[in-house]
Design a protein around this motif. Structure first.
Motif, PDB file in Angstrom:
ATOM      1  N   LYS A 181       0.825  -1.211   0.000  1.00  0.00           N
ATOM      2  CA  LYS A 181       0.000   0.000   0.000  1.00  0.00           C
ATOM      3  C   LYS A 181       0.860   1.261   0.000  1.00  0.00           C
ATOM      4  O   LYS A 181       0.525   2.247  -0.641  1.00  0.00           O
ATOM      5  CB  LYS A 181      -0.953   0.007   1.195  1.00  0.00           C
ATOM      6  N   LYS A 182       1.977   1.228   0.726  1.00  0.00           N
ATOM      7  CA  LYS A 182       2.879   2.388   0.732  1.00  0.00           C
ATOM      8  C   LYS A 182       3.495   2.601  -0.644  1.00  0.00           C
ATOM      9  O   LYS A 182       3.642   3.724  -1.095  1.00  0.00           O
ATOM     10  CB  LYS A 182       3.979   2.202   1.773  1.00  0.00           C
TER      11      LYS A 182
ATOM     12  N   GLN B  51      -4.464   7.295 -10.007  1.00  0.00           N
ATOM     13  CA  GLN B  51      -4.059   7.783  -8.694  1.00  0.00           C
ATOM     14  C   GLN B  51      -4.602   6.823  -7.639  1.00  0.00           C
ATOM     15  O   GLN B  51      -5.804   6.508  -7.644  1.00  0.00           O
ATOM     16  CB  GLN B  51      -4.600   9.182  -8.441  1.00  0.00           C
ATOM     17  N   PHE B  52      -3.718   6.363  -6.750  1.00  0.00           N
ATOM     18  CA  PHE B  52      -4.089   5.439  -5.676  1.00  0.00           C
ATOM     19  C   PHE B  52      -3.941   6.141  -4.334  1.00  0.00           C
ATOM     20  O   PHE B  52      -2.902   6.726  -4.044  1.00  0.00           O
ATOM     21  CB  PHE B  52      -3.206   4.190  -5.706  1.00  0.00           C
ATOM     22  N   ILE B  53      -5.003   6.072  -3.524  1.00  0.00           N
ATOM     23  CA  ILE B  53      -5.017   6.670  -2.191  1.00  0.00           C
ATOM     24  C   ILE B  53      -5.267   5.530  -1.196  1.00  0.00           C
ATOM     25  O   ILE B  53      -6.410   5.198  -0.885  1.00  0.00           O
ATOM     26  CB  ILE B  53      -6.110   7.754  -2.085  1.00  0.00           C
TER      27      ILE B  53
ATOM     28  N   ASN C 153      -8.360   3.364   0.576  1.00  0.00           N
ATOM     29  CA  ASN C 153      -8.535   2.359  -0.491  1.00  0.00           C
ATOM     30  C   ASN C 153      -9.370   2.876  -1.654  1.00  0.00           C
ATOM     31  O   ASN C 153     -10.220   2.170  -2.191  1.00  0.00           O
ATOM     32  CB  ASN C 153      -9.155   1.076   0.059  1.00  0.00           C
ATOM     33  N   THR C 154      -9.121   4.107  -2.076  1.00  0.00           N
ATOM     34  CA  THR C 154      -9.823   4.671  -3.223  1.00  0.00           C
ATOM     35  C   THR C 154      -8.824   5.111  -4.272  1.00  0.00           C
ATOM     36  O   THR C 154      -7.623   5.169  -4.023  1.00  0.00           O
ATOM     37  CB  THR C 154     -10.698   5.881  -2.826  1.00  0.00           C
ATOM     38  N   GLY C 155      -9.357   5.451  -5.421  1.00  0.00           N
ATOM     39  CA  GLY C 155      -8.512   5.959  -6.480  1.00  0.00           C
ATOM     40  C   GLY C 155      -9.343   6.492  -7.632  1.00  0.00           C
ATOM     41  O   GLY C 155     -10.571   6.398  -7.637  1.00  0.00           O
ATOM     42  N   VAL C 156      -8.623   7.054  -8.602  1.00  0.00           N
ATOM     43  CA  VAL C 156      -9.245   7.610  -9.797  1.00  0.00           C
ATOM     44  C   VAL C 156      -8.338   7.285 -10.969  1.00  0.00           C
ATOM     45  O   VAL C 156      -7.117   7.379 -10.863  1.00  0.00           O
ATOM     46  CB  VAL C 156      -9.380   9.150  -9.691  1.00  0.00           C
ATOM     47  N   TYR C 157      -8.942   6.862 -12.089  1.00  0.00           N
ATOM     48  CA  TYR C 157      -8.159   6.774 -13.315  1.00  0.00           C
ATOM     49  C   TYR C 157      -8.819   7.655 -14.362  1.00  0.00           C
ATOM     50  O   TYR C 157     -10.032   7.875 -14.339  1.00  0.00           O
ATOM     51  CB  TYR C 157      -7.937   5.340 -13.793  1.00  0.00           C
ATOM     52  N   ALA C 158      -7.980   8.184 -15.258  1.00  0.00           N
ATOM     53  CA  ALA C 158      -8.474   9.093 -16.285  1.00  0.00           C
ATOM     54  C   ALA C 158      -8.028   8.604 -17.653  1.00  0.00           C
ATOM     55  O   ALA C 158      -6.844   8.331 -17.875  1.00  0.00           O
ATOM     56  CB  ALA C 158      -7.955  10.503 -16.045  1.00  0.00           C
ATOM     57  N   ILE C 159      -8.984   8.480 -18.553  1.00  0.00           N
ATOM     58  CA  ILE C 159      -8.697   8.174 -19.957  1.00  0.00           C
ATOM     59  C   ILE C 159      -8.724   9.504 -20.688  1.00  0.00           C
ATOM     60  O   ILE C 159      -9.694  10.258 -20.584  1.00  0.00           O
ATOM     61  CB  ILE C 159      -9.724   7.179 -20.527  1.00  0.00           C
ATOM     62  N   ASN C 160      -7.638   9.794 -21.403  1.00  0.00           N
ATOM     63  CA  ASN C 160      -7.467  11.129 -21.965  1.00  0.00           C
ATOM     64  C   ASN C 160      -7.442  11.190 -23.486  1.00  0.00           C
ATOM     65  O   ASN C 160      -7.318  12.277 -24.040  1.00  0.00           O
ATOM     66  CB  ASN C 160      -6.169  11.745 -21.416  1.00  0.00           C
ATOM     67  N   LYS C 161      -7.523  10.066 -24.170  1.00  0.00           N
ATOM     68  CA  LYS C 161      -7.445  10.080 -25.628  1.00  0.00           C
ATOM     69  C   LYS C 161      -8.737  10.636 -26.219  1.00  0.00           C
ATOM     70  O   LYS C 161      -9.835  10.284 -25.799  1.00  0.00           O
ATOM     71  CB  LYS C 161      -7.164   8.679 -26.158  1.00  0.00           C
TER      72      LYS C 161
END
Length: 158
Positions: free
Chosen positions: A26-27, A65-67, A71-79
């Motif tokens: 996790k770290k 991004q992992f927090i 235990n949350t996160g966000v991913y971004a598709i940019n194409k």
């Protein structure tokens, strides 16, 4: 007497918390990553939709991004040719075998409030993790045979 028993039960449960491997993982996973490459264990042209979201071409180059503290996160598709934008998820690192150090990565897409609309998640093998690289593997079935999707991440160093 009941309070003493409850205290011992609570101490016992806390001592059985997450393993050292999971805490260290996790770290290491904390922060921003780029999904740099996706490959398959079989040659050919496959139309794969990853995480019930988008194609391989859309996911390559996505930022994650992992927090781990929640235990949350966000991913971004940019194409531009893909359904772009941020996607939220919750994740868990689950140790499979303490002797080998193998573990799974469980990922569930959610809304901004960490609530899942479908309650569907994905089990991925966390095959490799270092300070700069991470690899996930997902095994699915194609025509009754195992088909392995490998996703390679690179940490964004700040």
């Amino acid at each position: 007497m009941k309070r003493v028993m409850l205290l011992f039960l609570a101490i016992g449960l806390l001592s059985c918390g997450t393993s050292k491997t999971v805490r260290v993982s996790k770290k290491v996973i904390k922060g921003d990553w780029t999904l740099s490459a996706i490959s398959y264990n079989k040659t050919g042209n496959y139309n794969v939709t990853l995480l019930n979201d988008a194609s391989k071409d859309c996911f390559e180059g996505s930022t994650w991004q992992f927090i781990p503290n929640n235990n949350t996160g966000v991913y971004a598709i940019n194409k531009s040719s893909c359904p772009s934008g941020d996607r939220n998820f919750v994740f868990t690192i689950q140790e499979v075998n303490a002797e080998t150090g193998l573990y799974d990565f469980l990922l569930k897409p959610t809304n901004e409030k960490s609530k899942s609309e479908t309650n569907q998640g994905f089990r991925l093998k966390l095959a490799a993790l270092s300070e700069t690289d991470m690899q996930w593997q997902q095994t699915v079935s194609v025509d009754g045979n195992p088909f392995i999707i490998t996703m390679n991440f690179t940490k964004i160093l700040k």
